[in-house]
Design a protein around this motif. Structure first.
Motif, mmCIF file in Angstrom:
data_model
loop_
_atom_site.group_PDB
_atom_site.id
_atom_site.type_symbol
_atom_site.label_atom_id
_atom_site.label_comp_id
_atom_site.label_asym_id
_atom_site.label_seq_id
_atom_site.Cartn_x
_atom_site.Cartn_y
_atom_site.Cartn_z
ATOM 1 N N ASN A 3 15.801 43.170 9.276
ATOM 2 C CA ASN A 3 15.176 43.711 8.073
ATOM 3 C C ASN A 3 15.932 43.389 6.799
ATOM 4 N N ASP A 4 17.198 42.978 6.943
ATOM 5 C CA ASP A 4 17.984 42.712 5.749
ATOM 6 C C ASP A 4 18.042 41.225 5.421
ATOM 7 N N GLN A 5 17.344 40.402 6.205
ATOM 8 C CA GLN A 5 17.374 38.969 5.951
ATOM 9 C C GLN A 5 16.207 38.566 5.056
ATOM 10 N N CYS A 6 16.435 37.563 4.256
ATOM 11 C CA CYS A 6 15.406 37.062 3.356
ATOM 12 C C CYS A 6 14.576 36.001 4.070
ATOM 13 N N GLU A 7 13.277 36.150 3.984
ATOM 14 C CA GLU A 7 12.398 35.105 4.479
ATOM 15 C C GLU A 7 12.485 33.920 3.536
ATOM 16 N N VAL A 8 12.081 32.773 4.010
ATOM 17 C CA VAL A 8 11.940 31.620 3.134
ATOM 18 C C VAL A 8 10.559 31.735 2.486
ATOM 19 N N PRO A 9 10.490 31.750 1.158
ATOM 20 C CA PRO A 9 9.176 31.890 0.518
ATOM 21 C C PRO A 9 8.237 30.735 0.905
ATOM 22 N N LYS A 89 15.929 45.582 -0.614
ATOM 23 C CA LYS A 89 15.926 44.657 0.508
ATOM 24 C C LYS A 89 14.487 44.293 0.880
ATOM 25 N N SER A 90 14.354 43.146 1.503
ATOM 26 C CA SER A 90 13.031 42.610 1.810
ATOM 27 C C SER A 90 12.162 43.591 2.596
ATOM 28 N N ALA A 91 12.757 44.351 3.492
ATOM 29 C CA ALA A 91 12.004 45.322 4.289
ATOM 30 C C ALA A 91 11.370 46.408 3.424
ATOM 31 N N ASP A 92 11.920 46.651 2.228
ATOM 32 C CA ASP A 92 11.394 47.688 1.326
ATOM 33 C C ASP A 92 10.328 47.156 0.364
ATOM 34 N N VAL A 93 10.033 45.879 0.442
ATOM 35 C CA VAL A 93 9.103 45.256 -0.503
ATOM 36 C C VAL A 93 7.646 45.707 -0.332
ATOM 37 N N GLN A 111 13.725 39.449 -6.633
ATOM 38 C CA GLN A 111 14.988 38.861 -7.077
ATOM 39 C C GLN A 111 15.548 37.875 -6.067
ATOM 40 N N LEU A 112 16.518 37.118 -6.498
ATOM 41 C CA LEU A 112 17.185 36.123 -5.665
ATOM 42 C C LEU A 112 17.611 36.755 -4.344
ATOM 43 N N GLY A 113 17.248 36.115 -3.242
ATOM 44 C CA GLY A 113 17.592 36.637 -1.926
ATOM 45 C C GLY A 113 16.576 37.612 -1.368
ATOM 46 N N ILE A 114 15.483 37.845 -2.095
ATOM 47 C CA ILE A 114 14.454 38.782 -1.641
ATOM 48 C C ILE A 114 13.124 38.038 -1.579
ATOM 49 N N ALA A 115 12.527 38.050 -0.398
ATOM 50 C CA ALA A 115 11.207 37.451 -0.217
ATOM 51 C C ALA A 115 10.497 38.186 0.903
ATOM 52 N N HIS A 116 9.193 38.307 0.748
ATOM 53 C CA HIS A 116 8.366 38.928 1.786
ATOM 54 C C HIS A 116 6.999 38.271 1.688
ATOM 55 N N ASN A 117 6.793 37.248 2.518
ATOM 56 C CA ASN A 117 5.608 36.406 2.389
ATOM 57 C C ASN A 117 4.288 37.158 2.568
ATOM 58 N N GLN A 118 4.243 38.091 3.498
ATOM 59 C CA GLN A 118 3.002 38.838 3.715
ATOM 60 C C GLN A 118 2.651 39.657 2.470
ATOM 61 N N SER A 119 3.626 40.335 1.898
ATOM 62 C CA SER A 119 3.381 41.120 0.683
ATOM 63 C C SER A 119 3.086 40.213 -0.501
#
Length: 158
Positions: A3-9, A89-93, A111-119
């Motif tokens: 949950n704390d890892q950033c997806e690749v956009p 964190k990405s899980a909170d997006v 922000q940098l390091g934060i991505a959530h493709n589904q959202s």
């Protein structure tokens, strides 16, 4: 993926679209803004304020940050927002994006390091522009030549 890892956009706006976002919109809610001046969110907020943006802190644990009223969530802000800048964190997006859509924000910026493709796709489908894993301060400096960015130097002689 943790949950704390950033997806690749899977997508991001092209450069001229990012520049247009920064030129067109001026009211920025910063979700996860810290009152600690050493934290990146605080540094970014101060930078944006110095460059003429209206910053709206969103942090449920603080009443004021940088002398500005802090709101517990996006829905509690009593005026329209342009950009929702996410420092979580990405899980909170996902719930933040849902709120951004609900309140009629124009842009979701992770922000940098934060991505959530589904959202990101959900926001895009709802008509919002989406930026993932980019720092709004770095992007602004890159397009508008901030003196602050130019003043950073690296001394390799030590």
């Amino acid at each position: 993926m943790g949950n704390d890892q950033c997806e690749v956009p899977t997508f991001n706006p092209v450069d001229n679209e990012v520049k247009e976002i920064l030129q067109r919109y001026s009211i920025i809610a910063i979700v996860g803004l810290s009152d600690d001046p050493a934290k990146d969110s605080n540094k970014v907020a101060q930078y944006l304020i110095r460059h003429g943006y209206t910053v709206v802190p969103v942090n449920p644990t603080k009443q004021k940050i940088l002398g500005l009223t802090s709101y517990p969530n996006l829905k509690s802000i009593p005026f329209p927002l342009d950009i929702v800048d996410i420092f979580r964190k990405s899980a909170d997006v996902p719930p933040v994006v849902d709120e951004a859509i609900e309140i009629g924000a124009k842009v979701v910026w992770m922000q940098l390091g934060i991505a959530h493709n589904q959202s990101a796709q959900k926001a895009k489908d709802a008509g919002l522009q989406v930026v993932q894993s980019k720092c709004i301060k770095i992007e602004h400096s890159r397009y508008f030549g901030s003196d602050e960015a130019a003043s950073v130097t690296i001394n390799l002689s030590q």
